[in-house]
Design a protein around this motif. Structure first.
Motif, PDB file in Angstrom:
ATOM      1  N   MET A  67       0.827  -1.211   0.000  1.00 16.74           N
ATOM      2  CA  MET A  67       0.000   0.000   0.000  1.00 16.74           C
ATOM      3  C   MET A  67       0.860   1.259   0.000  1.00 16.74           C
ATOM      4  O   MET A  67       0.600   2.206  -0.756  1.00 16.74           O
ATOM      5  CB  MET A  67      -0.917   0.004   1.229  1.00 16.74           C
ATOM      6  N   GLU A  70       2.396   2.129  -3.336  1.00 13.93           N
ATOM      7  CA  GLU A  70       1.477   2.809  -4.245  1.00 13.93           C
ATOM      8  C   GLU A  70       1.207   4.238  -3.789  1.00 13.93           C
ATOM      9  O   GLU A  70       1.136   5.159  -4.612  1.00 13.93           O
ATOM     10  CB  GLU A  70       0.164   2.030  -4.354  1.00 13.93           C
ATOM     11  N   LEU A  71       1.060   4.451  -2.491  1.00 16.64           N
ATOM     12  CA  LEU A  71       0.806   5.800  -1.986  1.00 16.64           C
ATOM     13  C   LEU A  71       1.989   6.731  -2.241  1.00 16.64           C
ATOM     14  O   LEU A  71       1.841   7.959  -2.207  1.00 16.64           O
ATOM     15  CB  LEU A  71       0.490   5.743  -0.489  1.00 16.64           C
ATOM     16  N   ALA A 348      -5.323  11.323  -2.730  1.00 19.50           N
ATOM     17  CA  ALA A 348      -5.450  10.961  -4.143  1.00 19.50           C
ATOM     18  C   ALA A 348      -5.616  12.221  -4.990  1.00 19.50           C
ATOM     19  O   ALA A 348      -6.440  13.084  -4.689  1.00 19.50           O
ATOM     20  CB  ALA A 348      -6.629  10.031  -4.344  1.00 19.50           C
ATOM     21  N   LEU A 354      -6.496   1.626  -4.588  1.00 20.56           N
ATOM     22  CA  LEU A 354      -5.318   1.266  -3.814  1.00 20.56           C
ATOM     23  C   LEU A 354      -5.185  -0.247  -3.754  1.00 20.56           C
ATOM     24  O   LEU A 354      -6.130  -0.940  -3.346  1.00 20.56           O
ATOM     25  CB  LEU A 354      -5.426   1.855  -2.401  1.00 20.56           C
TER      26      LEU A 354
END
Length: 465
Positions: A67, A70-71, A348, A354
């Motif tokens: 996670m 990706e963030l 975002a 996500l």
């Protein structure tokens, strides 16, 4: 910003604490004084993503390595000012740490001040860092084989003095005072107030109950502003040319009509930001490192041997700081277990999903819980164990990207990272070469939270080597 869309699909339910109440939400088990450690405990129960609802305010925490990777994608996400950080705008306004992404002063100040953190600039700070470390050892020499030293207090004195002198050529006389400088007292009060009232002030009743505390906080904020204004005024009124430091960069840009110039109010905000962020986090990192060294005699002996071999008896040159590779691993491992700035928000910037499961619309945000990320299974079978060899080069190469985030991520990551690392390794090397350190065997680590993390009640007995 809302996080509502993060838990609307049937195949991506985000868990939350069991005893949720109407209106009040997840108030059972909440800790106002230690919300980070409280959230870490909930994460251990619920997993790498979970939600907390406090009086109608919803917070989604993420710590899974996939996670966070990706963030960290700057094409999909950007910094979000989570409530705890947004509340610090009372302290730092639109300074580098607390500015919203759309505010122009952030990019102006970043462009203006980035040259102050180049390698050549870092080299110019080295002498001052050595001098302040020398003042620490003079202070500690008086306590050899005697009264234990208050580690967190002394590291705070050291790092405040360092950023004051290197950034603004201003001394707080930290080691000649019986009590902490009033700026430190006001800062601690302001940070603690911000943490304690973040949730409370989310309702009308809470805001009413917080009025008395707010009035006390105004006094702290006013005192911090007075100190900073005095720093700026002393430089502006000086007949001599100012030294090449952060303050001079800002004042000269204003004088010369630089396109990145910032106004007087923002100069104050930047000075406050660096005085607070530039010493509070590094003092915590040093304190945690000394705690772990005092608890692991084998690590302590190996670190001391490295300092002796690399530095010898001479004053260390700038290039010799980075050669303390094992000491650096001790510092990195301490920041893994207790990153002193323990969370950051990510928002975002496009409609996205996500890890293929949790839909996020533009403006939805999550909090990355860094201590939980740093205990992800990618760190091995015993992530709670202190082991500097986690940061051996081959282990660093074998781990996924974005699993170590003590300085945040992306373009809004800490601008002073290299400054902090150089200072911290220099100070640790200075202490290790001069002293044997002994912790209280009865002490159990207690972590104080005031938006940053710091060992509480931690002392050392010191002996000259």
């Amino acid at each position: 910003m809302s996080v509502e869309s993060l838990h609307t699909t049937a195949d991506a339910i985000i868990p939350h604490p069991r005893w949720r109440l109407p209106v009040f939400g997840d108030v059972f088990g909440i800790s106002i004084r230690t919300p980070v450690q409280n959230s870490m405990e909930i994460g251990r129960q619920l997993g790498p993503i979970f939600e907390r609802n406090i009086l109608g305010n919803k917070f989604v925490f993420a710590s899974g390595a996939d996670m966070v990777a990706e963030l960290s994608d700057e094409t999909r996400f950007a910094k979000h000012l989570a409530p705890g950080v947004a509340s610090l705008r009372e302290v730092g306004g639109d300074g580098l740490f607390t500015a919203y992404n759309h505010e122009p002063n952030w990019s102006k100040a970043h462009n203006l001040l980035a040259p102050a953190f180049t390698k050549s600039a870092m080299r110019s700070y080295h002498r001052t860092m050595l001098d302040v470390a020398g003042e620490l050892t003079q202070h500690w020499d008086q306590r050899v084989d005697g009264t234990p030293v208050d580690v967190s207090s002394d590291m705070t004195k050291l790092t405040l003095e360092t950023i004051g002198r290197t950034g603004f050529s201003y001394s707080f006389d930290s080691f000649t005072r019986e009590r902490p400088h009033p700026f430190v007292q006001a800062m601690v009060g302001a940070l603690s107030h911000s943490q304690r009232t973040t949730f409370v002030k989310s309702t009308a009743l809470g805001r009413l109950l917080a009025r008395r505390s707010d009035r006390r906080n105004v006094a702290n904020l006013e005192h911090m502003a007075e100190v900073v204004d005095e720093v700026i005024r002393a430089r502006r009124d000086s007949a001599e040319a100012g030294p090449e430091d952060l303050l001079e960069l800002m004042l000269r840009a204003a004088r010369e009509n630089d396109p990145n110039r910032i106004d007087e109010l923002n100069i104050r905000h930047q000075v406050v930001t660096f005085l607070v962020a530039g010493h509070e986090t590094t003092s915590g990192a040093l304190s945690f490192a000394l705690y772990y060294l005092s608890r692991h005699p084998d690590v302590l002996a190996k670190a001391q041997a490295e300092v002796d071999a690399v530095w010898g008896d001479d004053e260390p040159a700038f290039e010799q700081i980075a050669k303390l590779r094992y000491v650096r691993r001790v510092l990195d491992e301490s920041l893994r277990l207790w990153p002193t700035a323990p969370a950051y928000g990510r928002e975002a910037t496009v409609d996205t999903t996500l890890v293929g499961k949790y839909p996020m619309k533009v403006g939805d945000w999550v909090l990355v819980l860094i201590p939980a990320l740093h205990r992800d299974p990618v760190w091995g079978e015993n992530p709670e164990e202190f082991d500097p060899d986690h940061f051996l080069p081959e282990r660093n190469r074998s781990r996924p990207a974005h699993v170590y985030k003590p300085f945040g991520t992306g373009e809004r990551a800490c601008i002073g990272r290299q400054f902090a690392l150089h200072e911290a390794v220099l100070v640790l090397g200075t202490i290790l070469r001069r002293y044997d350190i002994v912790g209280d065997p009865g002490y159990r680590l207690k972590v104080a939270e005031r938006l940053t993390l710091m060992p509480e009640g931690f002392t050392l007995r010191i002996r000259r080597r």
